[in-house]
Write a protein that holds these residues in place. Structure first.
Motif, short mmCIF file in Angstrom:
data_model
loop_
_atom_site.label_atom_id
_atom_site.label_comp_id
_atom_site.label_asym_id
_atom_site.label_seq_id
_atom_site.Cartn_x
_atom_site.Cartn_y
_atom_site.Cartn_z
N ALA A 73 0.85 -1.28 0.09
CA ALA A 73 -0.01 0.04 -0.22
C ALA A 73 0.82 1.24 0.12
O ALA A 73 0.51 2.21 -0.61
N LEU A 74 1.84 1.07 0.70
CA LEU A 74 2.80 2.54 0.64
C LEU A 74 3.96 2.40 -0.28
O LEU A 74 4.92 3.39 -0.19
N ARG A 75 3.99 1.49 -1.31
CA ARG A 75 4.92 1.66 -2.48
C ARG A 75 5.13 2.91 -3.15
O ARG A 75 3.84 3.50 -3.23
N LYS A 76 6.44 3.61 -2.99
CA LYS A 76 6.68 4.73 -3.56
C LYS A 76 6.07 5.85 -2.80
O LYS A 76 5.83 6.95 -3.27
N ARG A 77 5.56 5.76 -1.71
CA ARG A 77 4.97 6.86 -0.75
C ARG A 77 6.20 7.13 0.18
O ARG A 77 6.91 6.23 0.64
N PRO A 78 6.10 8.35 0.64
CA PRO A 78 7.13 8.96 1.41
C PRO A 78 6.67 8.92 2.95
O PRO A 78 6.65 9.55 3.73
N VAL A 79 6.98 7.48 3.42
CA VAL A 79 6.63 7.12 4.60
C VAL A 79 7.94 6.56 5.05
O VAL A 79 8.37 5.29 4.42
N SER A 80 8.29 6.48 6.50
CA SER A 80 9.43 6.23 6.96
C SER A 80 9.30 4.83 7.38
O SER A 80 8.20 4.27 7.93
N ALA A 81 10.56 3.95 7.47
CA ALA A 81 10.57 2.46 7.70
C ALA A 81 9.91 2.44 9.49
O ALA A 81 9.16 1.67 9.91
N GLU A 82 10.35 3.44 10.25
CA GLU A 82 9.99 3.62 11.61
C GLU A 82 8.60 3.74 11.78
O GLU A 82 8.04 3.45 12.55
N ALA A 83 7.90 4.69 11.00
CA ALA A 83 6.53 5.10 10.89
C ALA A 83 5.75 3.51 10.77
O ALA A 83 4.92 3.26 11.42
N ILE A 84 6.38 2.93 9.77
CA ILE A 84 5.62 1.66 9.57
C ILE A 84 5.95 0.64 10.50
O ILE A 84 4.98 0.14 11.21
N ASP A 85 6.94 0.35 11.15
CA ASP A 85 7.16 -0.41 12.18
C ASP A 85 6.01 0.04 13.28
O ASP A 85 5.83 -0.74 14.12
N SER A 86 5.99 1.31 13.58
CA SER A 86 5.25 1.74 14.89
C SER A 86 3.82 1.29 14.65
O SER A 86 3.22 0.89 15.40
N ALA A 87 3.39 1.66 13.31
CA ALA A 87 2.06 1.05 12.94
C ALA A 87 1.72 -0.15 13.22
O ALA A 87 0.56 -0.94 13.80
N ILE A 88 2.69 -1.03 12.60
CA ILE A 88 2.54 -2.36 12.88
C ILE A 88 2.52 -2.97 14.42
O ILE A 88 1.84 -3.81 14.89
N GLN A 89 3.51 -2.28 15.27
CA GLN A 89 3.52 -2.60 16.67
C GLN A 89 2.32 -2.07 17.25
O GLN A 89 1.62 -2.88 18.20
N ARG A 90 1.56 -1.04 16.82
CA ARG A 90 0.22 -0.59 17.28
C ARG A 90 -0.86 -1.60 17.07
O ARG A 90 -1.55 -2.11 18.05
N ILE A 91 -0.68 -2.31 16.05
CA ILE A 91 -1.78 -3.20 15.58
C ILE A 91 -1.29 -4.53 16.48
O ILE A 91 -2.33 -4.92 16.84
N GLU A 92 -0.30 -4.95 16.29
CA GLU A 92 0.04 -6.10 17.38
C GLU A 92 -0.06 -6.01 18.81
O GLU A 92 -0.83 -6.93 19.57
N GLU A 93 -0.22 -4.67 19.38
CA GLU A 93 -0.39 -4.52 20.75
C GLU A 93 -1.82 -4.85 20.97
O GLU A 93 -2.41 -5.09 22.02
N LYS A 94 -2.67 -4.22 20.04
CA LYS A 94 -3.99 -4.09 20.18
C LYS A 94 -4.50 -5.89 20.05
O LYS A 94 -5.42 -5.91 20.83
N LEU A 95 -4.09 -6.44 19.06
CA LEU A 95 -4.30 -8.01 18.93
C LEU A 95 -3.97 -8.59 20.43
O LEU A 95 -4.79 -9.26 20.75
N LEU A 96 -2.83 -8.32 20.91
CA LEU A 96 -2.42 -9.18 21.95
C LEU A 96 -3.41 -8.55 23.37
O LEU A 96 -3.61 -9.29 24.01
N SER A 97 -3.54 -7.17 23.48
CA SER A 97 -4.41 -6.72 24.44
C SER A 97 -5.82 -7.10 24.43
O SER A 97 -6.41 -6.94 25.66
N SER A 98 -6.15 -7.54 23.20
CA SER A 98 -7.55 -8.07 23.30
C SER A 98 -7.89 -9.22 24.00
O SER A 98 -9.09 -9.41 24.45
N GLY A 99 -6.99 -9.98 24.35
CA GLY A 99 -7.05 -11.11 25.02
C GLY A 99 -7.73 -12.34 24.31
O GLY A 99 -7.95 -13.22 24.73
N GLU A 100 -8.19 -12.02 23.08
CA GLU A 100 -8.86 -12.92 22.19
C GLU A 100 -7.99 -13.80 21.73
O GLU A 100 -6.92 -13.81 21.54
#
Length: 157
Positions: A73-100
């Motif tokens: 989705a971000l191909r050739k877009r001006p988004v840093s690797a750090e921003a992508i890592d942070s977004a993925i980390q937020r998603i994973e934290e939400k998945l883990l904290s859901s307890g599902e």
């Protein structure tokens, strides 16, 4: 902890150390029966929920698949690797904290869309067009309008 040499059940911890990162505990142990020493490691085992697809099939969560979706989705877009890592980390934290133990793929897709909308509006539209299976230009227009409405400054300052 059972002794790996003589299989005696009674072992004694003689030294405990935490790793530099703080995520592993190293323990030196001594067997009460054979007097041999050995090392054990203790670490947290985080279990991500299983992903339930639209057709009802189940698959293990794979971080690399999530990253690949972001990268496409971000191909050739001006988004840093750090921003992508942070977004993925937020998603994973939400998945883990859901307890599902299981999570619908639709919910995971919504989490991805939310993060992409924060990162890059064009990437959000790209992902949404595939994820929501846009059938005509009016659906693109609706998604663009949604992004434009979200970008307008509020008048209640």
């Amino acid at each position: 902890m059972k002794c790996p040499y003589c299989h005696h059940i009674d072992t004694q911890v003689i030294d405990t150390r935490v790793s530099e990162e703080g995520n592993v505990i190293r323990r030196r142990r001594r067997c009460a029966d054979c007097d041999k020493r050995f090392t054990t490691y203790e670490r947290v085992e985080l279990v991500m929920p299983v992903i339930v697809k639209k057709n009802g099939s189940r698959t293990e969560y794979e971080s690399n698949k999530l990253r690949a979706s972001f990268m496409l989705a971000l191909r050739k877009r001006p988004v840093s690797a750090e921003a992508i890592d942070s977004a993925i980390q937020r998603i994973e934290e939400k998945l883990l904290s859901s307890g599902e133990r299981e999570i619908m793929s639709v919910h995971l897709g919504e989490l991805v869309m939310h993060e992409l909308k924060r990162l890059d509006k064009i990437a959000y539209i790209r992902f949404a067009s595939v994820y929501k299976s846009f059938k005509d230009i009016s659906e693109f227009a609706e998604a663009i309008q949604e992004v434009n409405v979200d970008n307008k400054p509020s008048k209640n300052k």
